[in-house]
Structures are given as C-alpha cells and as structure tokens.
Design a protein around this motif. Sequence first.
Motif, PDB file in Angstrom:
ATOM      1  N   ALA A  90      30.217  52.757  23.967  1.00  0.00           N
ATOM      2  CA  ALA A  90      29.717  53.746  23.289  1.00  0.00           C
ATOM      3  C   ALA A  90      31.131  54.603  22.042  1.00  0.00           C
ATOM      4  N   ASN A  91      31.753  54.705  21.444  1.00  0.00           N
ATOM      5  CA  ASN A  91      32.402  55.301  20.340  1.00  0.00           C
ATOM      6  C   ASN A  91      31.411  56.903  20.187  1.00  0.00           C
ATOM      7  N   ALA A  92      32.337  58.205  20.489  1.00  0.00           N
ATOM      8  CA  ALA A  92      31.131  58.846  19.391  1.00  0.00           C
ATOM      9  C   ALA A  92      30.431  59.047  18.569  1.00  0.00           C
ATOM     10  N   ASP A  93      31.374  57.755  17.546  1.00  0.00           N
ATOM     11  CA  ASP A  93      29.993  57.729  15.869  1.00  0.00           C
ATOM     12  C   ASP A  93      29.216  56.560  16.634  1.00  0.00           C
ATOM     13  N   THR A  94      29.915  55.773  17.203  1.00  0.00           N
ATOM     14  CA  THR A  94      28.361  54.810  17.726  1.00  0.00           C
ATOM     15  C   THR A  94      27.527  55.089  17.894  1.00  0.00           C
ATOM     16  N   ILE A  95      27.473  56.294  19.198  1.00  0.00           N
ATOM     17  CA  ILE A  95      26.289  56.619  20.272  1.00  0.00           C
ATOM     18  C   ILE A  95      25.807  57.564  18.714  1.00  0.00           C
ATOM     19  N   ARG A  96      26.421  58.301  17.888  1.00  0.00           N
ATOM     20  CA  ARG A  96      25.500  59.499  17.515  1.00  0.00           C
ATOM     21  C   ARG A  96      24.409  58.455  15.873  1.00  0.00           C
ATOM     22  N   TYR A  97      25.264  57.390  15.152  1.00  0.00           N
ATOM     23  CA  TYR A  97      24.584  56.335  14.529  1.00  0.00           C
ATOM     24  C   TYR A  97      22.836  56.083  15.276  1.00  0.00           C
ATOM     25  N   THR A  98      23.385  55.015  17.130  1.00  0.00           N
ATOM     26  CA  THR A  98      21.979  54.897  17.150  1.00  0.00           C
ATOM     27  C   THR A  98      21.526  56.154  17.224  1.00  0.00           C
ATOM     28  N   LEU A  99      21.288  57.152  17.934  1.00  0.00           N
ATOM     29  CA  LEU A  99      20.500  58.130  18.638  1.00  0.00           C
ATOM     30  C   LEU A  99      19.677  58.380  16.926  1.00  0.00           C
ATOM     31  N   GLU A 100      20.778  58.795  16.187  1.00  0.00           N
ATOM     32  CA  GLU A 100      20.247  59.281  14.720  1.00  0.00           C
ATOM     33  C   GLU A 100      19.000  58.111  14.347  1.00  0.00           C
ATOM     34  N   HIS A 101      19.479  56.817  14.487  1.00  0.00           N
ATOM     35  CA  HIS A 101      18.802  55.965  13.805  1.00  0.00           C
ATOM     36  C   HIS A 101      17.507  55.547  14.174  1.00  0.00           C
ATOM     37  N   SER A 102      17.625  55.429  15.326  1.00  0.00           N
ATOM     38  CA  SER A 102      16.682  55.715  16.819  1.00  0.00           C
ATOM     39  C   SER A 102      15.593  56.595  16.692  1.00  0.00           C
ATOM     40  N   ASP A 103      15.309  57.863  16.088  1.00  0.00           N
ATOM     41  CA  ASP A 103      14.903  58.835  16.234  1.00  0.00           C
ATOM     42  C   ASP A 103      14.839  59.152  17.826  1.00  0.00           C
ATOM     43  N   SER A 104      15.686  59.104  18.094  1.00  0.00           N
ATOM     44  CA  SER A 104      15.474  59.413  19.847  1.00  0.00           C
ATOM     45  C   SER A 104      15.404  61.122  20.336  1.00  0.00           C
ATOM     46  N   LYS A 105      14.097  61.110  21.202  1.00  0.00           N
ATOM     47  CA  LYS A 105      13.997  62.564  21.238  1.00  0.00           C
ATOM     48  C   LYS A 105      14.341  63.144  22.654  1.00  0.00           C
ATOM     49  N   ALA A 106      15.247  62.427  23.378  1.00  0.00           N
ATOM     50  CA  ALA A 106      16.465  62.644  24.635  1.00  0.00           C
ATOM     51  C   ALA A 106      17.092  61.448  25.224  1.00  0.00           C
ATOM     52  N   ILE A 107      18.704  61.769  26.057  1.00  0.00           N
ATOM     53  CA  ILE A 107      19.049  60.914  26.436  1.00  0.00           C
ATOM     54  C   ILE A 107      19.418  60.752  27.670  1.00  0.00           C
ATOM     55  N   ILE A 108      19.462  60.087  28.460  1.00  0.00           N
ATOM     56  CA  ILE A 108      20.011  59.780  29.768  1.00  0.00           C
ATOM     57  C   ILE A 108      20.909  59.447  30.593  1.00  0.00           C
ATOM     58  N   ILE A 109      22.000  60.062  30.984  1.00  0.00           N
ATOM     59  CA  ILE A 109      23.024  59.894  30.823  1.00  0.00           C
ATOM     60  C   ILE A 109      23.363  59.523  32.161  1.00  0.00           C
ATOM     61  N   GLY A 110      24.890  58.737  32.655  1.00  0.00           N
ATOM     62  CA  GLY A 110      24.993  58.328  34.410  1.00  0.00           C
ATOM     63  C   GLY A 110      26.462  57.556  33.747  1.00  0.00           C
ATOM     64  N   LYS A 111      26.605  56.635  34.624  1.00  0.00           N
ATOM     65  CA  LYS A 111      28.572  56.550  35.191  1.00  0.00           C
ATOM     66  C   LYS A 111      29.113  55.984  33.805  1.00  0.00           C
ATOM     67  N   LEU A 112      29.959  56.915  33.439  1.00  0.00           N
ATOM     68  CA  LEU A 112      30.865  56.770  32.462  1.00  0.00           C
ATOM     69  C   LEU A 112      31.953  56.940  32.229  1.00  0.00           C
ATOM     70  N   ASP A 113      33.485  56.113  31.599  1.00  0.00           N
ATOM     71  CA  ASP A 113      34.468  55.949  31.896  1.00  0.00           C
ATOM     72  C   ASP A 113      35.144  57.552  31.453  1.00  0.00           C
ATOM     73  N   SER A 114      34.338  57.377  29.916  1.00  0.00           N
ATOM     74  CA  SER A 114      35.318  58.466  29.327  1.00  0.00           C
ATOM     75  C   SER A 114      34.270  59.276  28.463  1.00  0.00           C
ATOM     76  N   TRP A 115      33.699  60.607  29.153  1.00  0.00           N
ATOM     77  CA  TRP A 115      32.730  60.453  28.534  1.00  0.00           C
ATOM     78  C   TRP A 115      32.782  62.136  27.420  1.00  0.00           C
ATOM     79  N   PRO A 116      34.834  62.268  28.017  1.00  0.00           N
ATOM     80  CA  PRO A 116      34.215  63.464  27.184  1.00  0.00           C
ATOM     81  C   PRO A 116      35.192  63.749  25.785  1.00  0.00           C
ATOM     82  N   GLU A 117      35.089  62.093  25.141  1.00  0.00           N
ATOM     83  CA  GLU A 117      35.271  61.449  23.899  1.00  0.00           C
ATOM     84  C   GLU A 117      34.178  61.204  23.681  1.00  0.00           C
TER      85      GLU A 117
END
Length: 547
Positions: A90-117
């Motif tokens: 997912a790109n940054a815009d989709t991540i932002r939308y999902t976190l905000e729309h879902s009212d997430s309180k935390a995020i658990i992050i793991g293996k990613l190919d392009s985390w800086p973006e």
Amino acid sequence: MKSPIEMLEHWVATQGDKVYLKQPINGQYKEFTWKDVYDQVQQLAGGLRHLGLVPGDKIAILSKNCAEWFITDLTLMYAGYVSVPIYPTANADTIRYTLEHSDSKAIIIGKLDSWPEQEAGISGDMLRLSMPYETMPAQYQWQQLLSLGQPLKDVPLPSLDSVMSIVYTSGSTGKPKGVIHHFSSYSWTAEAAIKKVKLSPDDRVMSYLPLAHITERVVIEGGSIYSGVSVAFVESLDTFIEDVKRAAPTLFFSVPRLWSLFQKNIIDKIGASKLNLLLKIPIIRSLIKNKIKAGLGFSQCHTFASGSAPIPPSLIEWYHNIDIDISEGWGMTENSVFSLVHIPFNSNKIGTVGKPVEGCDIKQSDQGELLVKSPGLMQGYYKNDELTQASFTDEGYYLTGDLCTIDDDGYVFITGRVKDNFKTSKGKYVAPVPIETKLAKDLHIEQICVIGSGLPHPIALVQLSEGANLQHREEVRTSLKATLDNINIHLESHEKVDAIVITDEVWSVENDILTPTLKIKRHILESRYIERLEDLRGGQIRWENEL
C-alpha cells in the motif's frame, strides 16, 4: 462452532510440540511449535495491555507474510482487539486513509520492501510497534513487546458475535471499504474451507499471498488454525521457487498471474512444440509431467487452486494436460471469500468457479446478478450504514455485483461485473469479460482489459507476455490480428472489437493500474486511454507509440 483461540488451545493441548510455523531467515528455517506460538501470543498480549491498549481498540498490521503476522493476528484475537490488516504494498495515501478511517490506535509493522516511501502515511502520534525485521522506526521492538509487563493469561474467550477484524477491500473502483467481520463469519468459513479441501494435520501449506487479503487470511491462516497443518513462509521473491521446493506443500493456492508465469517458465525451458511432442509419447509423458511438478516443488501436492481474479480457461486446460488440476474458486471480502469452489475438479466444467460450499445459498437476480447468503457474510461496512443496507436484499442475500450463469448441474460461470458493462456511443451495452476471456487464449497476451464507454465499438488494451516482447513486432501483430478476426466473427455487431492496443507502461500496483491482489482497475485504464482511441476502426493491431 469454535473460535480460532479455542482451536489454538486445542492444538497446543494435542500436538503442542509439533512445528506449526516455519519462517526462513538467511536460507534456514526458524521453527515455531504450537506451544511456542501460544506462549508468544500471551506475552505479546501482555505487552499490548501494558502499553494501555484496551479490548475493542483497533490495531493495524502492515507487513509481508511471516510467522509473526500469524502470531500478531492470534494475539489480537486472544486479547480482544480488532485487527486492521493493510497491504504491504500500500502507498502512503492508502495507509493514511485506512488508519484514519478505521480509528486505529496502533500499528504493528513487519517485513516491507519500500518502507521509506510508506512511512509518510503513519502520523507522528501513532503508536508504532515492530516485528523482528529491519523495517521503519518504531517505539517498541518485538523482543521488548514480549517482555513488557506480564503474559496475559486467563482471559475470556472471544465471543463469536464480537468484531474480529475490519478488512479493507483492495479498492478496484475507488476508496477501500472497511468490511466488518465477526468471529462467527471467519470461523464458519475457515471450517468450511478445510472440510471442502480435506485438510488434516499431516498436510503442509505455504503462506505468501498478502494476508491483508481475505483469501489468504481464511484459506491459509484460518485453514491452518482449524486443521492443525504446518505453514511455511517465503523469504523473498528471489528465493520463491526454492522456498516452495523446501516446503513441499500438499495444497498450493495461487493467483492467475503466477500460474501464467509458471507456464511461461516451463515453456521457456522446454519449448512449446517440443513439450507438446513429448506429451504425446506414452513412455515419456509421465516422466515429463513428474519432472515439471518436481521443478515447481509440487511433487507431493494433491490440491491446486486459483482465486482473487478470473483465470483463463485455456490456462487451466494447459495445466490439466500436465496433470496439474487447478480448481478455481470465487468469493469476495464481504462473504469471507470461500463461497463457490470447483472441488472436486471436473475437466468437463473448466471455466466455472464450481458450486456453492455446504451452507452457502445462491441465486440469480432478474438481471443475472449473483446473490449469496451464508454464515460467512460480513456484518456490514464500517461507518457506512447506507451502503450496508443497499448491499443486501430483503431476504438477506448479498448483492455481489457479479453477473453469472448457472448450468443444469449447478456449476456457476462468472460472466462479468454489473459495473464493468459499458455503453458504446451507439447506445448498446457491452459485457467486456467474455470478450477478454476469448482474447486471452492467444499466448502472446499476458494481461487484457476491454474498454469502450462512449466509443463506437470496444477496444482491447493489452500487455504482451515476456516471450512476445522478444518476437518481431510484425509476427506478433499477425498472430493477434488472426485471433481478433476469429473472435469478431462470433460477436454481435456492437460487440466487435475495433482494435487491440499494446500499451507501453507496465501495469503494476505501483502505478495504480493493479490492485494489491493484481486485479486490473478498469476505470483507471479507461481514464488514461479512452480519448486516444476514438479514431481506431476495423480490427487494427497497434502499439501505443503508433497511435
């Protein structure tokens, strides 16, 4: 019906020392027994409580598949949190939308190919927790989380009618929708899957398709929890085939794009004409088939399946000729994905998605739309009661948006999407999917999308296969022209395809043409190309730079 946590505790009690998860790291498996997994679930749950997260809080998961993804998901179920999976691509815009729309309180992050973006999609005040891989900065690392506070024990089992997860659709037609699933819908579907596929603790499966997608989450993760099978993961794209060979899966589930790539690699190694010749020689035929299976890591595999997008019947027929019978299935995020499946495989029904699984009821609307009712149906769309209400009939059937036909034996053919049908400038409606299926039989074509809203006739946009890209352009043009002419003869006048256009840009998730599950976003291609195609007539074959 038992919850996933009850099943986890069952396997801990009955085969606690048996290896459940196999995570490759630097070419070597790190193994987790059922007891190891349960211990980490309780430790991680204690860490989350220590950080002040309370039952009912939404917690997002952003990672490629790994053992810790399963452990995290089971932890959220165990401790009463609501999981919000996010695609690792997912790109940054989709991540932002999902976190905000879902009212997430935390995020658990793991293996990613392009985390800086991707990092820009996570606000600065979001609590970040990290799996044990090199990934974006987080306030707490995995080992810290496992040692924070005390392991959480003796908690009430999750109620089957409580919310387990908000699963966001892959967004093929706009913003992702948050699909609410209770434990009951997930549990029913996972049990239905293992019953149909006949999984047992002696089986082996692989998890490599995105766990943010409901198919992998139900069939592979859920299937393992309810059947007791062991699960192996993939270390990287470069090691994929070796990882498959080492895992020796007995069930292998994939998507059409990968089945197509496997086919290409086989043909490239042997040659199409040589392979066809060898398969006609009785003494050699079995040897060739076994060698192909061994080369793919499928020597011990008894069930092959495909889903997430339509697979060309010609591709299934090709694999059937080498004794790899691919059972196509059909489902959606909204119905926990496992509703129709072509198991047992019937070579006379290639092109169908099979029949409803036990407990699933289907029928057609007057317009030919597939309607589905089962205990696996969602509870609704998060923060969208209006859409939820509009998505069900008065009898409780879900309006899938897929058009279908059902034969006399009860097998279902998916013929397109209600919203995919478009009107030409002549006022006639065209269903693109049946045309795409016919054109896809040409092996020069890897991906295809027929568009034509407001045009006199449809136009087919095409991505060539890797082999076709190496051929002389005129050879490819001649083949595609012959295919198109042969198909147009059998189409109604308003359906005849005016041109095939080979596009320059590779269709990918990164340029927003494909969803994370590799479905084509028809509306995106249409918006980018439709104005350039108005003057094409008469069955032409054009490359984009020839327009």
